[in-house]
Design a protein around this motif. Structure first.
Motif, PDB file in Angstrom:
ATOM      1  N   UNK A   9      -9.941  29.447  58.441  1.00  0.00           N
ATOM      2  CA  UNK A   9     -10.015  29.839  57.034  1.00  0.00           C
ATOM      3  C   UNK A   9     -10.273  28.642  56.132  1.00  0.00           C
ATOM      4  N   UNK A  10     -10.071  27.444  56.670  1.00  0.00           N
ATOM      5  CA  UNK A  10     -10.260  26.213  55.906  1.00  0.00           C
ATOM      6  C   UNK A  10     -11.597  25.543  56.187  1.00  0.00           C
ATOM      7  N   UNK A  11     -12.095  25.684  57.443  1.00  0.00           N
ATOM      8  CA  UNK A  11     -13.318  25.019  57.846  1.00  0.00           C
ATOM      9  C   UNK A  11     -13.905  25.767  59.034  1.00  0.00           C
ATOM     10  N   UNK A  12     -15.215  25.689  59.195  1.00  0.00           N
ATOM     11  CA  UNK A  12     -15.860  26.279  60.373  1.00  0.00           C
ATOM     12  C   UNK A  12     -15.840  25.250  61.496  1.00  0.00           C
ATOM     13  N   UNK A  13     -15.006  25.456  62.533  1.00  0.00           N
ATOM     14  CA  UNK A  13     -14.916  24.447  63.598  1.00  0.00           C
ATOM     15  C   UNK A  13     -16.246  24.294  64.325  1.00  0.00           C
ATOM     16  N   UNK A  14     -16.691  23.055  64.568  1.00  0.00           N
ATOM     17  CA  UNK A  14     -17.943  22.863  65.321  1.00  0.00           C
ATOM     18  C   UNK A  14     -17.874  23.409  66.746  1.00  0.00           C
ATOM     19  N   UNK A  64       0.878  24.667  59.185  1.00  0.00           N
ATOM     20  CA  UNK A  64       0.044  24.868  57.996  1.00  0.00           C
ATOM     21  C   UNK A  64      -0.007  23.593  57.160  1.00  0.00           C
ATOM     22  N   UNK A  65       1.139  22.917  57.060  1.00  0.00           N
ATOM     23  CA  UNK A  65       1.167  21.652  56.309  1.00  0.00           C
ATOM     24  C   UNK A  65       0.317  20.600  57.001  1.00  0.00           C
ATOM     25  N   UNK A 110     -13.308  34.623  63.714  1.00  0.00           N
ATOM     26  CA  UNK A 110     -13.985  35.526  62.778  1.00  0.00           C
ATOM     27  C   UNK A 110     -13.052  35.933  61.649  1.00  0.00           C
ATOM     28  N   UNK A 111     -11.791  36.193  61.984  1.00  0.00           N
ATOM     29  CA  UNK A 111     -10.821  36.575  60.962  1.00  0.00           C
ATOM     30  C   UNK A 111     -10.622  35.440  59.955  1.00  0.00           C
ATOM     31  N   UNK A 112     -10.479  34.228  60.476  1.00  0.00           N
ATOM     32  CA  UNK A 112     -10.314  33.088  59.577  1.00  0.00           C
ATOM     33  C   UNK A 112     -11.545  32.842  58.739  1.00  0.00           C
ATOM     34  N   UNK A 113     -12.714  32.949  59.364  1.00  0.00           N
ATOM     35  CA  UNK A 113     -13.954  32.726  58.627  1.00  0.00           C
ATOM     36  C   UNK A 113     -14.158  33.727  57.516  1.00  0.00           C
ATOM     37  N   UNK A 114     -13.743  34.980  57.754  1.00  0.00           N
ATOM     38  CA  UNK A 114     -13.920  36.021  56.739  1.00  0.00           C
ATOM     39  C   UNK A 114     -13.028  35.790  55.534  1.00  0.00           C
ATOM     40  N   UNK A 115     -11.933  35.076  55.714  1.00  0.00           N
ATOM     41  CA  UNK A 115     -11.003  34.861  54.602  1.00  0.00           C
ATOM     42  C   UNK A 115     -11.350  33.638  53.757  1.00  0.00           C
ATOM     43  N   UNK A 116     -12.354  32.883  54.189  1.00  0.00           N
ATOM     44  CA  UNK A 116     -12.782  31.767  53.355  1.00  0.00           C
ATOM     45  C   UNK A 116     -13.380  32.303  52.068  1.00  0.00           C
ATOM     46  N   UNK A 117     -12.934  31.801  50.931  1.00  0.00           N
ATOM     47  CA  UNK A 117     -13.364  32.367  49.654  1.00  0.00           C
ATOM     48  C   UNK A 117     -14.819  32.083  49.340  1.00  0.00           C
ATOM     49  N   UNK A 118     -15.337  30.981  49.838  1.00  0.00           N
ATOM     50  CA  UNK A 118     -16.727  30.633  49.563  1.00  0.00           C
ATOM     51  C   UNK A 118     -17.209  29.693  50.644  1.00  0.00           C
ATOM     52  N   UNK A 119     -18.517  29.676  50.820  1.00  0.00           N
ATOM     53  CA  UNK A 119     -19.094  28.745  51.783  1.00  0.00           C
ATOM     54  C   UNK A 119     -18.895  27.322  51.277  1.00  0.00           C
ATOM     55  N   UNK A 120     -18.303  26.508  52.098  1.00  0.00           N
ATOM     56  CA  UNK A 120     -18.046  25.123  51.699  1.00  0.00           C
ATOM     57  C   UNK A 120     -19.234  24.238  52.052  1.00  0.00           C
ATOM     58  N   UNK A 121     -19.558  23.289  51.220  1.00  0.00           N
ATOM     59  CA  UNK A 121     -20.649  22.374  51.561  1.00  0.00           C
ATOM     60  C   UNK A 121     -20.262  21.512  52.755  1.00  0.00           C
ATOM     61  N   UNK A 122     -21.254  21.069  53.485  1.00  0.00           N
ATOM     62  CA  UNK A 122     -21.007  20.184  54.623  1.00  0.00           C
ATOM     63  C   UNK A 122     -20.361  18.896  54.119  1.00  0.00           C
ATOM     64  N   UNK A 123     -19.151  18.574  54.601  1.00  0.00           N
ATOM     65  CA  UNK A 123     -18.463  17.376  54.104  1.00  0.00           C
ATOM     66  C   UNK A 123     -19.252  16.110  54.444  1.00  0.00           C
TER      67      UNK A 123
END
Length: 435
Positions: free
Chosen positions: A239-244, A192-193, A272-285
């Protein structure tokens, strides 16, 4: 950024199954196992269907002290062009040591070994990556590796090391979540770190694979089902990013196609589980431009070369372990390298286990203890056979004659005749010698 989707590692043993597998968006092929002028029919059919094929290199050694070999870079570039790939991938590892920088014989590991997470090693790696980037026709992504041991005196965590690498070179990252799990078990590192420290905007895609634990050591086998802890790390990442892209790796001990499909379904569920836990859609970095990478000073390369040569010599040549290393872990790694070497030689030269029977493996392991690998596996097989013959082995005269003929056939200046009459004469001679 290329959106790849869900994929699986293409291997000849499961080529037919991969072609029939539903929901496979892309595949990855080991670059060194693909010939640009003679692409496997299966890969050609997949490409015709619009399935992306990515070549995955294993022998470049970007983390080594020497600059990348031009011939290997050219070969990787040729495979990317032949496959119409949007990117190519390699590893953050060293695979050979010795040679000109140390005025010592070159040693081959036959495996991916970790680089020290130091400023010196990072400087060398960054320059090597930029050399590779300049030589390749498509973007490069580099993979974090699994390790059984740690280098003493490391100055950065894995996440910090990868962040610096991506920031300085602009290289993409291939994150292997199974390797994060391996390093958690073997080196006490928190996955996680590591994820929190990574520049996730540089993510190219993700590897997922299985392994097994023995005596407190996790072996990244790529021959076992994906365990729950690895899927949990994938969920954390998602949960942190949508992997390409996400890819299932399996290199041997292949299960039924239905089992591989279930593993792919488990990967999709974890995403899907990780994606559902993302609090908000993140902008494309947005990636910032890579900094200029200065040339690593010669003394830095020489110091790294000496360190890597001492370590590799301890692993494959039986020299004392360098100070600060865990000798027990190095012993585990040395045995694993010898076992892998025996397995790969048996695949490269399948006639050897047939000729030698049950004596093949103990004979090869004894040979490996006294003779480090200095070239490729095919050369290794020939040198092994030559040593046996020089010692008058195997004891059976017929098997010895067959081994001698096998070696002559593969080491002569030109292939031996394949004409039916000549082959029949050779076979008759072998039969007579066995009587």
């Amino acid at each position: 950024m290329v959106r790849l989707g869900t994929g699986i590692g293409w291997r000849p043993e499961i080529a037919d199954a991969v072609e029939r597998m539903p929901g496979v968006d892309w595949v990855e092929a080991v670059a060194e196992n693909v010939c640009p002028g003679h692409l496997p029919e299966s890969l050609l059919r997949l490409r015709e269907r619009g399935v992306t094929v990515v070549p995955h290199g294993v022998s470049l050694g970007l983390g080594g002290a020497e600059r990348p070999d031009e011939t290997r870079l050219t070969a990787l570039a040729e495979r990317a062009e032949a496959l119409g790939s949007p990117l190519v991938t390699e590893h953050i590892a060293f695979v050979r040591a010795g040679g000109a920088l140390t005025a010592s014989p070159r040693l081959e590991a036959g495996h991916l070994l970790p680089v020290p997470r130091t400023r010196d090693a990072l400087d060398v790696l960054c320059e090597n990556v930029r050399i590779a980037q300049d030589a390749l026709p498509v973007p490069l992504a580099v993979e974090n590796i699994a390790a059984l041991f740690s280098w003493p005196g490391e100055e950065m965590t894995e996440g910090q090391f990868l962040y610096e690498l991506a920031d300085r070179t602009g290289v993409r990252l291939l994150i292997d979540v199974a390797n994060l799990h391996t390093n958690h078990v073997n080196r006490g590192e928190d996955p996680a770190k590591a994820l929190a420290e990574l520049p996730l905007e540089a993510l190219a895609y993700v590897h997922v694979a299985g392994g097994f634990e023995r005596d407190g050591v996790w072996h990244d086998s790529h021959a076992h089902p994906v365990p729950r802890p690895v899927l949990d790390i994938l969920t954390d990442l998602a949960s942190r990013v949508s992997p390409p892209g996400v890819l299932l790796e399996r290199d041997e001990n292949f299960p039924a196609p239905e089992e591989l499909e279930r593993e792919l379904d488990s990967i999709r569920e974890a995403l899907a589980t990780g994606g559902a836990s993302r609090t908000a859609a993140l902008p494309e970095p947005v990636r910032t431009a890579a900094r200029a990478v200065p040339e690593a000073p010669a003394p830095v390369r020489e110091r790294l070369a000496l360190e890597q040569t001492a370590l590799l010599s301890a692993l494959v040549a039986g020299t004392p372990a360098p100070e600060g290393f865990d000798r027990v872990r190095l012993g585990v790694q040395a045995r694993a390298l010898a076992a892998k070497r025996a397995d790969v030689v048996a695949k490269v030269a399948p006639e050897l286990p047939v000729i030698l029977g049950d004596g093949y493996r103990p004979a090869f392991l004894a040979y490996a203890q006294r003779h480090p690998m200095t070239g490729g596996y095919r050369r290794d097989a020939l040198e092994f056979a030559g040593l046996l013959l020089a010692e008058g082995r195997p004891a059976d005269a017929g098997a010895r004659a067959e081994l001698r003929e096998w070696r002559q056939e593969r080491s002569g200046p030109k292939p031996r005749s394949r004409r039916p009459g000549v082959r029949l004469a050779r076979a008759t001679r072998r039969v007579l010698l066995r009587r």
